[in-house]
Design a protein around this motif. Structure first.
Motif, PDB file in Angstrom:
ATOM      1  N   PRO A 102       1.481   3.492  -4.743  1.00  0.00           N
ATOM      2  CA  PRO A 102       1.476   4.892  -5.230  1.00  0.00           C
ATOM      3  C   PRO A 102       2.580   5.391  -5.630  1.00  0.00           C
ATOM      4  N   ASN A 108      -9.963  -1.143  -0.746  1.00  0.00           N
ATOM      5  CA  ASN A 108      -9.618  -0.088   0.249  1.00  0.00           C
ATOM      6  C   ASN A 108     -10.694   0.129   0.992  1.00  0.00           C
ATOM      7  N   GLN A 109     -12.046   0.260   0.419  1.00  0.00           N
ATOM      8  CA  GLN A 109     -13.214   0.324   1.408  1.00  0.00           C
ATOM      9  C   GLN A 109     -13.405  -0.662   2.425  1.00  0.00           C
ATOM     10  N   ASP A 128     -11.101  -0.246   5.192  1.00  0.00           N
ATOM     11  CA  ASP A 128     -11.547   0.718   6.209  1.00  0.00           C
ATOM     12  C   ASP A 128     -12.468   0.281   7.208  1.00  0.00           C
ATOM     13  N   ASP A 156     -17.596  -2.584  -8.554  1.00  0.00           N
ATOM     14  CA  ASP A 156     -17.457  -2.756  -9.900  1.00  0.00           C
ATOM     15  C   ASP A 156     -16.412  -3.522 -10.513  1.00  0.00           C
ATOM     16  N   GLU A 197      -8.695  -1.921  -6.675  1.00  0.00           N
ATOM     17  CA  GLU A 197      -8.193  -1.405  -5.512  1.00  0.00           C
ATOM     18  C   GLU A 197      -9.239  -0.405  -4.601  1.00  0.00           C
ATOM     19  N   ASP A 198     -10.210   0.081  -5.420  1.00  0.00           N
ATOM     20  CA  ASP A 198     -11.196   0.957  -4.490  1.00  0.00           C
ATOM     21  C   ASP A 198     -12.049   0.135  -3.611  1.00  0.00           C
ATOM     22  N   VAL A 235       2.950   3.594  -9.176  1.00  0.00           N
ATOM     23  CA  VAL A 235       2.131   4.525 -10.359  1.00  0.00           C
ATOM     24  C   VAL A 235       2.579   5.761 -10.589  1.00  0.00           C
ATOM     25  N   SER A 291       0.639  -1.214  -0.159  1.00  0.00           N
ATOM     26  CA  SER A 291      -0.033  -0.015  -0.121  1.00  0.00           C
ATOM     27  C   SER A 291       0.908   1.259   0.081  1.00  0.00           C
ATOM     28  N   THR A 292       2.125   1.197   0.515  1.00  0.00           N
ATOM     29  CA  THR A 292       3.173   2.353   0.432  1.00  0.00           C
ATOM     30  C   THR A 292       3.682   2.164  -0.842  1.00  0.00           C
ATOM     31  N   GLN A 302      -4.625  -4.467 -10.442  1.00  0.00           N
ATOM     32  CA  GLN A 302      -3.933  -3.227  -9.642  1.00  0.00           C
ATOM     33  C   GLN A 302      -3.405  -2.261 -10.881  1.00  0.00           C
ATOM     34  N   GLU A 335      -5.446  -0.230 -15.319  1.00  0.00           N
ATOM     35  CA  GLU A 335      -5.766   1.099 -16.100  1.00  0.00           C
ATOM     36  C   GLU A 335      -4.299   1.543 -16.582  1.00  0.00           C
ATOM     37  N   LEU A 336      -3.505   1.266 -16.046  1.00  0.00           N
ATOM     38  CA  LEU A 336      -2.066   1.460 -16.660  1.00  0.00           C
ATOM     39  C   LEU A 336      -1.852   0.893 -18.009  1.00  0.00           C
TER      40      LEU A 336
END
Lengths: 410, 302
Positions: free
Chosen positions: A68, A378-379, A382, A410, A374-375, A71, A64-65, A90, A93-94
């Motif tokens: 980012p 991540n939720q 949390d 999605d 990932e979205d 990317v 997670s560190t 992950q 989109e790239l």
């Protein structure tokens, strides 16, 4: 932008000019714990044997560190030579944005389709029929690691499944042990829950929730049972106050904790500590209830580069990572299973052999990284980090929030 | 804006006065317009899209905002910022002013004390955060020290208790920032004419009354500057939390800036991150705009 790139290129050229001749290729990854570092050194050794230079770009602090950073380097115009991501969505989109290199030709030349098993691994790398990454290992989450010493000290037999483990909790606590070690990083709590789903509710429920994103099942009675088990796990882990996963594993290794739910990468830590499977520690795939494993893992992606030398070196690295010899040496150190079905793994220890058997039987599920964005992950992170640290959050309330996240996925 | 341009058309000479200075400031004006204003507008526009890892213009209306305001983590973040903001404002001002007032009593070694109080400000938030993480760690820090001195039941572990974790962060922030506030206040106090004090003494007004009713009202500009500095520090609270707790335990010390970062870069959901940062901007605007109107609008009239 162009001039800035040039500046960067010349700066890095200056920095490494002493090693002229060999092509330098920077490889970024987040493998920094003892077992992981030993494994990645195998890659470096094999790559340097081809006459190139491996520039190690380890990023500490976990995926997670690291992600980012990776990317932003790729999208910001200073890509590395190759980079790790988890097999799955992950880097989706790239790839779609055309930032990654297409390896279809190499894949066909080396028959990746035939040697890589299960097929879902290469499918995770394939977008519109083109291959964009190299899967290097199979990691599964569904393991319960138990410290034989801790159970001996508590005077109870080593459990053979999750229910016995929960039942042994009070005895462990009385002996001054933490029954279940969970680190404070949020992905560990989510991982624990995601392992409980197939173990408690079965494979079909797991697939309905994460593959079909069926919110009704997520709000239903099967998942309610899983939340009850998670409530047990929460109570048993209340006293574990470490952060990193390998610190939690270390609690099990030293016998301060009874067990840990963690992927098979934990095995690398037991190995570095010189422990023997079966004697010092016990591993229960599928928590000893439903013996199945997920086929996640790590893949390497290769950003598009302008430099022809580096582009050639990328190809060499890709085929080195998949070569039978590297696959064996890397995966033995890493505690993971090779992606090739045609290599000799007789050197594997008991736990890894159990994994190979389950894999051969085909009792596999996809990894959550292959199913969720990932979205969504991540939720979930949390939610579960809050759930595991907040006794006041009831399983019912948490399940409501869980179902809402699944509904919007999605 | 409209009135000043109106003036310019009526008296063109105004526009060319101090021409060199105006030309010299063009780069800064452009930077402000393109980078700050442009970036802000871009962020707001994209907060209405469903951009994931990369920005894309596919509008989804207010979806991102609806999700934001129903996310428990965001609500916790706002609540934390509120508690932290109000308390840090009050304590920074009160402690800073009291320290400054004490240093202003013409004490000996004033320079030494000033340096000591200001020193933490030289440390970055990350270093401050790590230091306080150790001090507040129950196994090595204050709790351990008191327990090993004999008081076995002593419990002080704010960073591991969800209810009070935000106060643990507040302590570190105050330790770091109060020194600067003290210096600003001290400068303000030194700016008060000595004759005021003499006059107050002649009239027999007690010292605390002189401070409260004469000196503080006279220091209004200093207080306003201080307020702006403290307020900007509150909204951008991020690194201290990351260094001390990384949002834990169980997300109890999350703050809005961390939500923005996590959703933009960890969750690969730019739209959600942009929506959150737009809300942060809005909250700053709600506080700053009325104040700026009162402050600068009032001066023009007077």
């Amino acid at each position: 932008m162009k001039s800035f790139k040039l500046f960067l290129a010349s700066a890095s050229a200056l920095a490494f000019s002493s090693m002229a001749g060999a092509t330098d290729l920077e490889v970024t990854h987040w493998w920094t714990s003892g077992g992981e570092a030993a494994a990645v050194a195998e890659f470096a050794k094999a790559f340097e044997a081809t006459g190139n230079k491996w520039i190690d770009g380890a990023i500490a602090g976990g995926g997670s560190t690291a992600r980012p950073v990776m990317v932003s380097r790729i999208t910001g115009g200073s890509p590395m030579g190759a980079t790790q991501f988890n097999t799955g969505r992950q880097a989706e989109e790239l790839v779609e944005a055309g930032l990654m290199r297409d390896f279809t030709d190499l894949a066909e030349k080396e028959h990746w389709k035939d040697v890589i098993r299960p097929a879902s691994l290469l499918e995770g790398c394939t977008v519109d029929g083109k291959v964009y990454c190299v899967p290097v290992n199979i990691h599964s989450w569904q393991w319960l690691w138990l410290s034989n010493k801790a159970f001996e000290d508590a005077g109870v037999p080593v459990p053979t499944n999750w229910d016995e483990f929960v039942a042994a909790g009070p005895a462990l606590e009385k002996a001054g042990k933490i029954p279940l070690a969970i680190g404070g990083q949020s992905w560990q709590t989510t991982g624990t829950f995601n392992v409980l789903i197939p173990a408690i509710a079965g494979k079909d429920v797991f697939l309905k929730v994460y593959q079909d994103h069926d919110a009704e099942v997520a709000a239903g009675p099967e998942i309610a049972k899983v939340f009850k088990a998670a409530d047990d796990a929460r109570r048993m882990s209340a006293k574990s106050n470490v952060q990193d996963w390998n610190q939690a594993t270390n609690l099990v290794i030293t016998g301060q904790a009874g067990g840990q739910i963690m992927g098979d990468w934990a095995q690398g830590e037991f190995q570095v500590a010189g422990q023997v499977a079966g004697e010092d520690y016990t591993c229960l795939p599928g928590l000893g209830v439903n013996e199945l494993i997920s086929t996640g893992g790590d893949s390497f992606y290769f950003p598009k580069l302008d430099d022809p030398d580096k582009t050639a070196a990328q190809e060499v690295l890709a085929s080195t990572m998949l070569s039978p010899a590297t696959q064996v040496s890397f995966n033995l150190k890493k505690g993971s299973v090779p992606v090739r079905g045609d290599v000799d793994v007789s050197a594997a220890n008991d736990c890894m052999k159990k994994g190979l058997e389950i894999l051969a039987k085909g009792d596999i599920i996809p990894d959550t990284n292959q199913l969720n964005t990932e979205d969504t992950n991540n939720q979930l992170n949390d939610l579960f980090v809050e759930f595991f640290k907040t006794p006041a959050l009831t399983p019912e309330e948490a399940q409501k929030r869980y179902a809402a996240i699944i509904a919007s996925a999605d | 804006m409209s009135s000043s341009s109106g003036t310019a058309t009526r008296r063109p000479s105004q526009m060319f006065r101090n021409l060199n200075a105006k030309i010299a400031s063009i780069p800064m004006i452009l930077t402000a317009l393109c980078v700050f204003l442009g970036g802000t507008v871009w962020t707001i526009v994209y907060s209405f899209t469903n951009s994931k890892l990369l920005p894309r213009l596919k509008f989804v209306g207010l979806d991102q905002y609806e999700r934001l305001w129903s996310a428990p983590r965001w609500l916790t973040s706002i609540e934390n910022l509120f508690v932290y903001g109000i308390l840090s404002l009050i304590f920074s001002l009160v402690i800073g002013f009291l320290l400054a007032a004490m240093l202003d009593q013409k004490i000996r070694f004033e320079g030494v004390f000033r340096t000591i109080f200001l020193y933490p400000f030289a440390l970055s938030f990350v270093v401050t955060g790590l230091t306080w993480q150790w001090i507040l760690n129950p196994d090595f820090g204050v709790q351990h020290l008191v327990r090993s001195a004999g008081w076995e039941s002593f419990t002080f572990n704010p960073l591991y208790d969800q209810q009070i974790v935000i106060y643990g962060i507040l302590i570190a922030a105050l330790w770091q920032g109060t020194g600067l506030i003290m210096c600003l206040m001290l400068a303000g106090l030194r700016g008060i004419d000595e004759d005021i004090w003499k006059a107050a003494r002649v009239d027999g007004i007690p010292m605390w009354k002189t401070y409260l009713f004469i000196v503080i009202p006279m220091m209004r500009p200093v207080f306003i500057t201080t307020l702006v500095i403290i307020a900007s520090g509150i909204v951008r609270l991020y690194d201290l939390v990351v260094a001390q707790t990384s949002g834990g335990p169980g997300g109890a010390s999350e703050v809005p800036a961390k939500y923005v970062y996590d959703y933009m870069f960890l969750a690969q959901n730019l739209g959600q991150g942009f929506a959150a940062s737009t809300m942060m901007l809005l909250s700053v605007a709600i506080i700053v705009v009325p104040w700026a109107y009162l402050e600068f609008g009032g001066r023009k009239r007077g």
